[in-house]
Design a protein around this motif. Structure first.
Motif, PDB file in Angstrom:
ATOM      1  N   GLU A 133       0.811  -1.201   0.000  1.00 21.27           N
ATOM      2  CA  GLU A 133       0.000   0.000   0.000  1.00 21.27           C
ATOM      3  C   GLU A 133       0.856   1.268   0.000  1.00 21.27           C
ATOM      4  O   GLU A 133       0.529   2.244  -0.665  1.00 21.27           O
ATOM      5  N   ASP A 134       1.957   1.252   0.733  1.00 18.87           N
ATOM      6  CA  ASP A 134       2.781   2.459   0.826  1.00 18.87           C
ATOM      7  C   ASP A 134       3.311   2.872  -0.536  1.00 18.87           C
ATOM      8  O   ASP A 134       3.436   4.046  -0.834  1.00 18.87           O
ATOM      9  N   ALA A 141       4.246   7.342   0.535  1.00 20.80           N
ATOM     10  CA  ALA A 141       4.421   7.231   1.979  1.00 20.80           C
ATOM     11  C   ALA A 141       5.585   8.095   2.416  1.00 20.80           C
ATOM     12  O   ALA A 141       6.219   8.771   1.607  1.00 20.80           O
ATOM     13  N   VAL A 189      -3.423  11.340   1.192  1.00 26.26           N
ATOM     14  CA  VAL A 189      -2.578  10.502   2.032  1.00 26.26           C
ATOM     15  C   VAL A 189      -2.598  11.046   3.449  1.00 26.26           C
ATOM     16  O   VAL A 189      -2.235  12.197   3.690  1.00 26.26           O
ATOM     17  N   GLU A 190      -3.059  10.247   4.351  1.00 28.19           N
ATOM     18  CA  GLU A 190      -3.046  10.619   5.759  1.00 28.19           C
ATOM     19  C   GLU A 190      -2.389   9.483   6.504  1.00 28.19           C
ATOM     20  O   GLU A 190      -3.038   8.569   6.983  1.00 28.19           O
ATOM     21  N   ARG A 191      -1.086   9.485   6.558  1.00 32.83           N
ATOM     22  CA  ARG A 191      -0.424   8.404   7.276  1.00 32.83           C
ATOM     23  C   ARG A 191       0.943   8.880   7.736  1.00 32.83           C
ATOM     24  O   ARG A 191       1.521   9.800   7.179  1.00 32.83           O
ATOM     25  N   GLU A 192       1.425   8.265   8.784  1.00 40.04           N
ATOM     26  CA  GLU A 192       2.763   8.552   9.306  1.00 40.04           C
ATOM     27  C   GLU A 192       2.979  10.037   9.524  1.00 40.04           C
ATOM     28  O   GLU A 192       4.052  10.566   9.246  1.00 40.04           O
ATOM     29  N   SER A 198       0.226  14.643   5.735  1.00 32.73           N
ATOM     30  CA  SER A 198      -1.109  14.964   5.256  1.00 32.73           C
ATOM     31  C   SER A 198      -0.933  15.618   3.901  1.00 32.73           C
ATOM     32  O   SER A 198      -0.562  16.776   3.794  1.00 32.73           O
ATOM     33  N   ARG A 238      -1.840  -2.253  10.459  1.00 35.07           N
ATOM     34  CA  ARG A 238      -2.600  -1.252  11.192  1.00 35.07           C
ATOM     35  C   ARG A 238      -1.979  -1.044  12.567  1.00 35.07           C
ATOM     36  O   ARG A 238      -1.279  -1.918  13.069  1.00 35.07           O
ATOM     37  N   GLU A 264       6.815  -0.703   8.795  1.00 35.17           N
ATOM     38  CA  GLU A 264       5.735   0.250   9.038  1.00 35.17           C
ATOM     39  C   GLU A 264       5.894   0.922  10.403  1.00 35.17           C
ATOM     40  O   GLU A 264       5.588   2.099  10.566  1.00 35.17           O
ATOM     41  N   ALA A 268       6.314   4.878  11.157  1.00 32.84           N
ATOM     42  CA  ALA A 268       5.431   5.598  12.069  1.00 32.84           C
ATOM     43  C   ALA A 268       6.252   6.395  13.078  1.00 32.84           C
ATOM     44  O   ALA A 268       5.876   7.497  13.497  1.00 32.84           O
ATOM     45  N   ARG A 276       3.082  -1.108  14.629  1.00 37.03           N
ATOM     46  CA  ARG A 276       2.164  -1.519  13.578  1.00 37.03           C
ATOM     47  C   ARG A 276       2.192  -3.039  13.522  1.00 37.03           C
ATOM     48  O   ARG A 276       3.269  -3.627  13.517  1.00 37.03           O
TER      49      ARG A 276
END
Lengths: 337, 599
Positions: free
Chosen positions: A101-102, A107, A161-164, A167, B360, B374, B378, B405
């Protein structure tokens, strides 16, 4: 750059070739889904098309393929370019099986985060495919969460993209081209419906065609460069046709009678929703543009109807009658009326 | 049948051809583990340099190992993205051997097929985007215990050869005489082998068509094999014998039907076909073949016809005895195709099995549950802040609880709903239509729920597996259309067949659910005799055996006026009972759903 099998050297498969050309002329058609047996040349056709798409005007070095003068929001932050205009080949991006997905949505750039402690965005495949094509071979094997994500982006034309802690939003307007083998399992109806055009390919059943396919493929494998050279003139002609049609499509007239005929047809076959009707008209217009005409005719509708409607018919999953036959019959009835 | 020595000689010939031209894809070797298979593998290996990469592919391999990804250790050490090559990229220029290839998931098989097709791996994983060379020869060792287990067609289609060593004794397995030097010589010779002429292409394509081989890859591979055969003998022209050998090796294992006897006279009608789609192009387009037009056309036609015959005969001779065996093969192929898409390799349901889906936030319950990449991603954005809080500038990564994650895997407890449908005269014909409706409804939901559906119909003297477990509507549509009704009621045979299929599905890690639709009045005993009392005893015994397996079962009594036979049978097999004088698709679905909840 890899040498690919020339588009114009593909034998038969006229419906698939036409659908791809139409999608190249009018990118808002909503993409193409190609169903077919193994070894029927689906991937070859998409690769071939990639090689003859007219190049894009872009900001040199932009990772989102932004148009000169109108960089997107993300582009300003991510690309460190000078803003100079340049040309780039129209992107045809593969979504390989096993992609994570990344990499699809983009990402955090791990390297810069680890070494510099910077929060930087590393654009993914959706960014690379902006203003071009995104090709997914064997769509039915793609993981569900990726499929949902792609549908969402294809619909909105924007990747959020809203991750890590990032935004980011950037344009992701691409023509989705999927291929699949129905023997390996069906596509969900929601997914199928998102594709503008749907074509079914089979390996040519005329012996003469098959012989020709094998001969050309063999010649290509022996000396790709020479083979491509041989077909260069024809490929260039196709490229010119696409470009000319892109320029002309805005001026194509759709007579009211043809519009009505389209609506009647959609009602007659029970194609759900407005999307089918819209696709039918747009694709017919693209066809007229491709053929250098000024107005859409009933004949255009007739040619386009099967690929624009066959995957939208309301029917039980086990209906015996092929969708194509139903459309043909409806067309005949309308004509007689 | 071919004798063992011939089989072995052909197997070793296939090995040599693959060594000469790796673009032939590879080979399916059907054989149990043992000295004969070992002899073939070591004979094959002897044809390659010692430095040639040689990788074994375990059937349950994950994407990280197969395709590659981020080398985490190196990345953390150096602070840079470091690529970890996957097995396929490591095997570039060499060989990939897959033991238990019949157990490869359809996902893995597709990745292999894509690599075989393109010769590269497109890696889009863990922040890495790379294209890596991956040209390899694939050796798929098929150890399938029964005919239902086969290497999936998606993969085998890309491999030129299929050899079956089961009948070969280890005395027949003589070492190969070819050497690395011979192979090198033949590889060099291959570059000088001329293109096949028009008649040859037509002969191969004609034979492929006559034997019902749809894919265009088969004739292409056969022509490449013919060229490699010529190269092995140091010739630069393909001769008719190369062509017939190639057809035997490549086309025979792919045949799905015997050629029409009448079609043999057909070759004459082929050459006058007008070339395809773009006539103006055809005339100008210089063929890779030498100009034939100057040759005497009559003589040319004769030669072409002869070539066609030679190739057809070669394939026919290589086929198992007669049409019946072939038809069985076909059914088998269809069945394995249907099964491979559902084969998950997950024999036990455990949290680290099955297909990976997006990670997740959450706390790992066991070491393997943590998705390190992941988690680092994060944590990375916060390093400066966290360092500042501690008054530190540099130092180790500071990772907190909410950075964690966890990997998630898709639930693989998929079920197979096996419909057992009474198509006999006593159950009215319209039942069939209603049942089709129910199967239809379940299939429509199958994509989302990953349910498979199978259909056993019984009437006359036997029960028949009409639809092997599948998710494919295309396939279901085809086989349901063939379902006819009428005749006696061989209920016992049907229950036996259902139990066997159910157990087989369970062995594949799926959850079988039986849905039996009948009036419960069997009148044909297991041995096919028409004695009502024995038929009833047999049916009750079969029912008890089903109870013994502990499968979830529903019996739907479809007689217009239920008389208690159905209920009795349901009790014997511990089935949920429902009397539905009118089969409604929606109600059947509800029954199945309630069972799936239990199973």
């Amino acid at each position: 750059m890899r040498v690919v099998f020339p588009f114009s050297a593909i034998v038969a498969q006229d419906e698939m070739k036409l659908a791809l050309l139409l999608a190249a002329v009018d990118r808002t058609l909503g993409g193409v889904m190609v169903f077919g047996d193994r070894g029927s040349g689906k991937t070859t056709a998409v690769r071939g098309l990639a090689a003859l798409l007219p190049p894009l005007k872009v900001i040199a070095g932009c990772r989102f393929n932004c148009e000169p003068g109108t960089p997107c929001e993300a582009c300003v932050g991510v690309c460190r370019h000078t803003g100079k205009a340049g040309e780039a080949p129209a992107p045809v991006v593969d979504l390989p099986l096993g992609a994570t997905e990344d990499r699809v949505v983009g990402a955090l750039d791990l390297e810069r985060a680890l070494t510099l402690g910077e929060k930087a965005f590393e654009p993914g495949l959706l960014a690379r495919a902006n203003r071009g094509f995104l090709y997914i071979d064997e769509v039915n094997l793609l993981e569900d969460h990726l499929v949902d994500l792609l549908l969402d982006v294809a619909q909105s034309g924007e990747n959020v993209v809203e991750r890590e802690g990032l935004s980011i939003r950037h344009p992701a307007r691409f023509v989705l081209v999927g291929s699949g083998n129905p023997e390996e399992g069906e596509l969900r109806p929601q997914l199928l419906d998102r594709f503008g055009l749907s074509v079914e390919v089979t390996t040519p059943d005329r012996l003469a065609d098959r012989v020709e396919v094998v001969k050309r493929r063999d010649a290509f494998d022996r000396d790709p460069a020479a083979f491509v050279e041989l077909w260069k003139a024809k490929d260039t002609a196709v490229r010119r046709r696409i470009k000319a049609a892109q320029g002309r499509i805005g001026d194509i007239v759709v007579p009211d009678a043809v519009l009505e005929q389209g609506s009647r047809l959609c009602m007659a076959v029970g194609a759900d929703g407005l999307r089918g009707e819209l696709t039918l008209l747009r694709a017919s217009r693209a066809l007229a543009a491709l053929e250098g005409r000024e107005a859409v005719t009933d004949a255009d509708l007739r040619k386009i109807a099967p690929m624009a409607l066959r995957h939208r018919l309301r029917r039980g999953p086990l209906d015996e009658q092929a969708s194509t036959a139903r459309i043909d019959r409806a067309l005949d009835e309308l004509k007689a009326a | 049948m071919k004798d063992a020595a011939t089989v072995w000689a052909e197997a070793m010939l296939a090995a040599a051809l693959l060594a000469v031209d790796p673009r032939l894809g590879g080979v399916v070797v059907r054989a149990g583990p043992g000295p004969v298979r070992d002899a073939w593998v070591s004979g094959f290996r002897a044809l390659f340099d010692v430095e040639t990469p040689w990788r074994r592919l375990p059937p349950g391999i994950g994407d990280e190992r197969l395709l590659g990804g981020l080398d985490l250790g190196a990345a953390l050490g150096s602070g840079r993205k470091v690529l970890q090559r996957g097995l396929l990229a490591e095997a570039d220029g060499g060989v990939v051997i897959a033991p238990m290839a019949e157990r490869l998931t359809s996902g893995t098989a597709s990745r292999l097929a894509a690599a075989l097709d393109s010769g590269v791996i497109s890696l889009e994983r863990d922040g890495m985007a790379e294209r890596l060379g991956a040209r390899f020869v694939m050796v798929a060792l098929d150890e399938g215990a029964d005919d239902g287990e086969r290497v999936g067609p998606g993969l085998s289609e890309h491999l030129a050869f299929a050899i079956d060593l089961d009948g070969v004794g280890h005395r027949d397995a003589l070492p190969i005489s070819a050497t690395v030097a011979d192979v090198a010589e033949a590889r060099e010779a291959l570059t000088h082998v001329g293109a096949p002429d028009q008649a040859m292409v037509e002969a191969i394509c004609g034979a492929a068509e006559a034997f019902g081989i749809g894919s265009i890859r088969a004739p292409l591979l056969a022509l490449r094999v013919a060229a490699a055969l010529a190269a092995l003998e140091g010739r630069d022209v393909i001769d008719p014998e190369d062509l017939s050998t190639a057809a035997r090796l490549v086309l025979a294992p792919r045949a799905t039907r015997m050629p029409d006897v009448t079609a043999e006279a057909e070759p004459e009608s082929q050459p006058d076909d007008i070339p395809p789609s773009e006539p103006e192009a055809e005339q100008r387009e210089p063929d890779a073949t030498p100009p034939e037009d100057e040759l005497d056309t009559a003589e040319n036609d004769d030669m072409a016809a002869m070539l066609d015959d030679v190739v057809l005969d070669a394939v026919r001779a290589a086929l198992p005895d007669g049409l019946d065996a072939l038809w069985m093969d076909q059914g088998r192929a269809a069945q394995s195709a249907a099964m491979s898409s559902g084969r998950s390799g997950a024999r036990r349901a455990s949290p680290d099995r099955g297909r990976r889906i997006a990670s997740r936030p959450g706390l790992p319950k066991q070491a393997s549950g943590l998705d390190v990449v992941e988690t680092l991603k994060a944590a990375a954005p916060w390093q400066k802040v966290r360092g500042a809080l501690l008054g530190l500038d540099r130092g180790p990564m500071r990772i907190r609880r909410d950075d964690f994650r966890v990997r998630r895997f898709e639930q693989r407890s998929e079920s197979t709903v096996i419909f057992v449908v009474d198509a006999s005269g006593s159950a009215a014909l319209q039942r069939l239509a209603e049942t089709k409706g129910a199967v239809e409804l379940l299939l429509a939901e199958a994509y989302v729920k990953r349910t498979q559906v199978a259909l056993i119909a019984f009437r006359g003297t036997a029960a028949e597996l009409l639809l092997p477990p599948t998710r494919s509507l295309t396939r279901a549509r085809r086989s349901l259309a063939e379902l006819a009704g009428g005749g006696a009621t061989p209920l016992a045979a049907a229950l036996e067949a259902a139990a066997i299929l159910g157990v087989a599905e369970r062995a594949k890690g799926r959850t079988p659910v039986l849905v039996i639709m009948t009036d419960g009045r069997g009148n044909i005993a297991l041995d096919g005799a028409a004695f009502r009392t024995r038929a009833e005893t047999d049916a009750l015994n079969a029912a008890r055996r089903i109870r013994g397996t502990g499968m979830a079962v529903a019996l739907i009594d479809i007689s217009p006026r239920p008389r208690g036979d159905g209920q009795k049978l349901a009790e014997a097999m511990g089935a949920r009972f429902a009397a539905l004088p009118y089969v409604e698709a929606g109600r059947v679905r509800d029954v199945v759903r309630s069972l799936e909840g239990v199973g």
